[in-house]
Design an enzyme around this catalytic site. Structure first.
Site, PDB file in Angstrom:
ATOM      1  N   ASN A 233       0.854  -1.187   0.000  1.00 41.83           N
ATOM      2  CA  ASN A 233       0.000   0.000   0.000  1.00 41.83           C
ATOM      3  C   ASN A 233       0.889   1.237   0.000  1.00 41.83           C
ATOM      4  O   ASN A 233       2.014   1.192   0.505  1.00 41.83           O
ATOM      5  CB  ASN A 233      -0.892   0.037   1.242  1.00 41.83           C
ATOM      6  CG  ASN A 233      -1.754  -1.186   1.381  1.00 41.83           C
ATOM      7  OD1 ASN A 233      -2.252  -1.719   0.411  1.00 41.83           O
ATOM      8  ND2 ASN A 233      -1.926  -1.649   2.603  1.00 41.83           N
TER       9      ASN A 233
ATOM     10  N   HIS B 247      -4.495   2.626  13.520  1.00 46.17           N
ATOM     11  CA  HIS B 247      -5.261   1.568  12.873  1.00 46.17           C
ATOM     12  C   HIS B 247      -4.674   0.184  13.116  1.00 46.17           C
ATOM     13  O   HIS B 247      -3.474   0.054  13.352  1.00 46.17           O
ATOM     14  CB  HIS B 247      -5.311   1.799  11.355  1.00 46.17           C
ATOM     15  CG  HIS B 247      -5.846   3.120  10.962  1.00 46.17           C
ATOM     16  ND1 HIS B 247      -5.322   3.854   9.926  1.00 46.17           N
ATOM     17  CD2 HIS B 247      -6.857   3.870  11.464  1.00 46.17           C
ATOM     18  CE1 HIS B 247      -5.981   4.981   9.792  1.00 46.17           C
ATOM     19  NE2 HIS B 247      -6.923   5.020  10.730  1.00 46.17           N
TER      20      HIS B 247
ATOM     21  N   LYS C 146       3.348  -5.427   9.303  1.00 44.70           N
ATOM     22  CA  LYS C 146       3.645  -4.444   8.260  1.00 44.70           C
ATOM     23  C   LYS C 146       5.130  -4.104   8.286  1.00 44.70           C
ATOM     24  O   LYS C 146       5.755  -4.082   9.352  1.00 44.70           O
ATOM     25  CB  LYS C 146       2.865  -3.149   8.498  1.00 44.70           C
ATOM     26  CG  LYS C 146       1.375  -3.303   8.492  1.00 44.70           C
ATOM     27  CD  LYS C 146       0.711  -2.001   8.874  1.00 44.70           C
ATOM     28  CE  LYS C 146      -0.778  -2.181   9.054  1.00 44.70           C
ATOM     29  NZ  LYS C 146      -1.408  -1.009   9.617  1.00 44.70           N
TER      30      LYS C 146
ATOM     31  N   TYR D 240       3.673   0.698   2.776  1.00 42.94           N
ATOM     32  CA  TYR D 240       3.384  -0.404   3.693  1.00 42.94           C
ATOM     33  C   TYR D 240       3.479  -1.710   2.920  1.00 42.94           C
ATOM     34  O   TYR D 240       2.821  -1.849   1.895  1.00 42.94           O
ATOM     35  CB  TYR D 240       1.952  -0.389   4.197  1.00 42.94           C
ATOM     36  CG  TYR D 240       1.291   0.878   4.598  1.00 42.94           C
ATOM     37  CD1 TYR D 240       0.804   1.013   5.892  1.00 42.94           C
ATOM     38  CD2 TYR D 240       1.059   1.916   3.698  1.00 42.94           C
ATOM     39  CE1 TYR D 240       0.118   2.142   6.271  1.00 42.94           C
ATOM     40  CE2 TYR D 240       0.380   3.056   4.076  1.00 42.94           C
ATOM     41  CZ  TYR D 240      -0.086   3.172   5.369  1.00 42.94           C
ATOM     42  OH  TYR D 240      -0.769   4.288   5.755  1.00 42.94           O
TER      43      TYR D 240
ATOM     44  N   LYS E 254     -13.400   9.850  10.204  1.00 38.43           N
ATOM     45  CA  LYS E 254     -13.371   8.470  10.674  1.00 38.43           C
ATOM     46  C   LYS E 254     -12.355   8.305  11.807  1.00 38.43           C
ATOM     47  O   LYS E 254     -12.652   7.695  12.836  1.00 38.43           O
ATOM     48  CB  LYS E 254     -13.010   7.546   9.504  1.00 38.43           C
ATOM     49  CG  LYS E 254     -12.968   6.085   9.852  1.00 38.43           C
ATOM     50  CD  LYS E 254     -12.627   5.270   8.603  1.00 38.43           C
ATOM     51  CE  LYS E 254     -12.468   3.817   8.917  1.00 38.43           C
ATOM     52  NZ  LYS E 254     -12.121   3.033   7.725  1.00 38.43           N
ATOM     53  N   ASP E 255     -11.151   8.862  11.637  1.00 41.52           N
ATOM     54  CA  ASP E 255     -10.124   8.743  12.670  1.00 41.52           C
ATOM     55  C   ASP E 255     -10.456   9.570  13.905  1.00 41.52           C
ATOM     56  O   ASP E 255     -10.105   9.185  15.023  1.00 41.52           O
ATOM     57  CB  ASP E 255      -8.752   9.141  12.120  1.00 41.52           C
ATOM     58  CG  ASP E 255      -8.158   8.067  11.217  1.00 41.52           C
ATOM     59  OD1 ASP E 255      -8.760   6.983  11.079  1.00 41.52           O
ATOM     60  OD2 ASP E 255      -7.078   8.314  10.640  1.00 41.52           O
TER      61      ASP E 255
END
Length: 181
Positions: free
Chosen positions: A49, A62, A72, A132, A169-170
């Site tokens: 990513n 996250h 990761k 990532y 969202k965060d």
């Protein structure tokens, strides 16, 4: 390549050996066998990513839960971030503790984040590119998170919180004490 474990078990800092001359520079950004020796197990990365962020953008914290948990390998090919991981493994001696490090295109440092850690970063430069490598596929229903400014965790993001760029969202993620794993 120098690989050093942080105080959070299984989380490793990876610093490549840089070869520089009048042409520029060269380094190995990833070497599977060296990382597997340090981690103590085989790693099979299946998804890469990439994000690009404006200066002051905070992404996180996250994680993926259950069978979709992800390890990761993260790095910054352009720009700089303050990278933060939080140990959310309830059986861990460092449960609820965080580790932070600056990753940049100048220091070429990577961080290996094992399964069971929440992850986030703050972009410190314009148009920072963040990569990532993940050892499991993203699964929307298994996504989890922790509020970036959770009082119990007390993460020092080294930045003025009023000027952060954070998604709705965060901003709506749960506190650490309300974390459902």
């Amino acid at each position: 390549m120098k690989i050093t474990e942080t105080f959070i078990k299984g989380c490793f800092i990876i610093q490549p050996k840089i070869y520089e001359d009048n042409r520029g520079l060269f380094f190995e950004s990833f070497k599977e066998n060296d990382l597997e020796i340090a981690v103590g197990k085989s790693i099979n990365f299946v998804q890469d990513n990439q994000s690009t962020s404006k200066k002051g953008t905070l992404r996180g914290l996250h994680f993926q839960k259950g069978e979709f948990a992800q390890s990761k390998l993260v790095n910054v090919p352009y720009g700089e971030v303050l990278d933060v991981v939080v140990d959310i493994r309830t059986e861990s001696a460092t449960y609820g503790k965080y580790f932070k490090i600056k990753l940049s295109s100048k220091n070429h440092t990577s961080l290996y984040v094992p399964r069971g850690l929440a992850h986030g970063f703050l972009s410190l430069q314009e148009n920072t590119v963040f990569n990532y490598k993940c050892d499991n596929y993203y699964h929307n229903e298994s996504e989890g998170g922790i509020l970036y400014n959770d009082l119990e965790l007390g993460i020092d993001w080294e930045h003025d919180n009023e000027n952060l760029i954070i998604s709705e969202k965060d901003r709506g993620l749960p506190s650490f004490k309300n974390l459902l794993l």
